[in-house]
Design a protein around this motif. Structure first.
Motif: not given
Lengths: 282, 282
Positions: A183, A186-187, A190-191, A194, A196, A198-199, A201, A204, A207, B261, B271-272, B274
């Motif tokens: 978690k 993943l957060l 999101l923060d 550079t 994003h 790799k993220y 949805p 989740v 998970r 990027w 997403e955050r 979720r």
């Protein structure tokens, strides 16, 4: 001895009993751990070059290594590739990242694409995900029924035994993180804009199936934990320890194989003379 | 500006006029040169990761880089792979070393095996020797007649133009050493038992054809020195400069491509939520 500490013993596997944040076999700090990994570099590079050189010998069969990296999303397979595998000469390494199978791959047996990605003579092959996905997501998402899963465990065991018999040393690592660590990671993605790319949805959603994946891992490890192709569980909540531990496993594996420099198959003095002009070249 | 200094100008090529021991574009010492290469590492790694990330974008076509390394035996193609290419994440690199063609490869056109080894989307492909061997050793050993060599130059130009048009930036480096440097390096291999496996008595025979190889290189570079797929001659008597120069060429190439990027294709705040449980997952 890192091998003994991380080696999964035979029998049923309970991953909830293995701490994800410990650092077995290493007492130092994070900074010391990073330095220890850097210090492994020359050893790893030397052993890898010997293994690579050995393939030029006619008197012994060529050998290779296959390092299998498995783990939940964000467990750090990519980090191990960058920081640990990146320590050795890239010429001697063959990395394959397995994604969801293509339509063509799906028309073949699940080991078809795996066989095509095996390390060549003298190479260190690294799988970022592997044939194990077919008994992990395959089980969790019920893409295969129980009979097919059983067939796959057996097929994997035969396949890996065959690899070992033909000179490939197989090392399988499960990068073991906690759900909380995932978690956080993943957060963090999101923060950081550079990160994003790799993220996903869908990660989740996956998970939510954490216990089912854990169970699938436990079964897969138990069923394929052969003496000749062992599983190691690498506590991976600390990235620096994960990178170091896989580096130590790889170093110890190569050291045990003890590849040696091939002897000259020519007359060294004669060749020296041909180069300096004291002996006719031809 | 390293590009301008090493770029081969259009027209006839005279390699005897290019010093092998100079360090164009770098004023410092060997130690400073090694440090400069290490300092390139983070830049190279960042640019490579952006290129790799870019392939996940739907709105722009994926791009790649092809770095071709050519040079006489001991010119340091392997050293560049280890020291320069080794600076970037091995996941983003595809290295192919071309040896004498196999019987199967000989049954196909000379570009057949080359096409199979091209970098995938977002990758940096590196060729250790390449399709140029077919107009180098092909000419020197008269494995192909003049008409076939002419056909091959044309085929190479069309092939590389096609690569560039499909999003691959092509950078071709000739690692340029003197015959004396080669002699020193071959003698050094003889003096070091850990290097004997790299020594091949046939290399001494090839040395006798040095002027013929030089001429074959001159012709090949002249005939394939396209604006879109340029040749660079890298003075390579000094290993540290060779590694640094190729690193600077690669860095400048990637910087000009300016990969960015990928933006998020999801709602970051949602997403955050979720992940933290403030929003239902599904």
């Amino acid at each position: 001895m890192i091998e003994e500490l991380l080696r999964v013993p035979p029998g049923p596997v309970d991953l909830t009993a293995v701490p994800t944040g410990d650092t077995p076999g290493f007492e130092g700090s994070k900074a010391e751990g990073k330095q220890a990994l850097a210090d492994l570099g020359p050893d790893l590079a030397d052993l890898q070059e010997r293994l690579f050189a050995e393939r030029s010998r006619d008197d012994v069969p060529a050998r290779s290594v296959l390092l299998v990296l498995q783990g939940m999303d964000t467990s750090g397979k990519g980090g191990v590739l960058r920081h640990t595998v990146g320590l050795v000469d890239p010429q001697g390494v063959r990395i394959t990242s397995f994604k969801a199978p293509t339509p063509e791959e799906l028309r073949h047996d699940f080991l078809w694409r795996i066989r095509k990605a095996l390390p060549g003579p003298g190479q260190i092959g690294v799988f970022d995900r592997s044939h194990y996905e077919d008994v992990l997501i395959g089980r969790v998402r019920a893409l295969a029924d129980e009979a097919e899963l059983e067939r796959r465990y057996d097929a994997i065991n035969r396949f890996e035994a065959e690899l070992v018999a033909s000179g490939t040393t197989v090392v399988k690592c499960l990068l073991h993180i906690s759900a909380d660590t995932q978690k956080e990671r993943l957060l963090a993605r999101l923060d950081d804009p550079t990160k994003h790319w790799k993220y996903n949805p869908g990660d989740v959603d996956e998970r939510q199936r954490w216990p089912a994946y854990r169970e699938a891992y436990e079964l897969a490890v138990e069923r394929t934990n052969a003496e000749a192709a062992p599983w190691f569980v690498v506590p991976s909540d600390r990235k620096w320890y994960r990178n170091l531990a896989v580096g130590m496993l790889l170093r110890d594996t190569l050291a045990r194989m003890a590849p040696t420099w091939p002897p000259a198959d020519f007359d060294v003095d004669h060749e020296r003379g041909r180069l300096t002009g004291e002996v006719p070249i031809s």
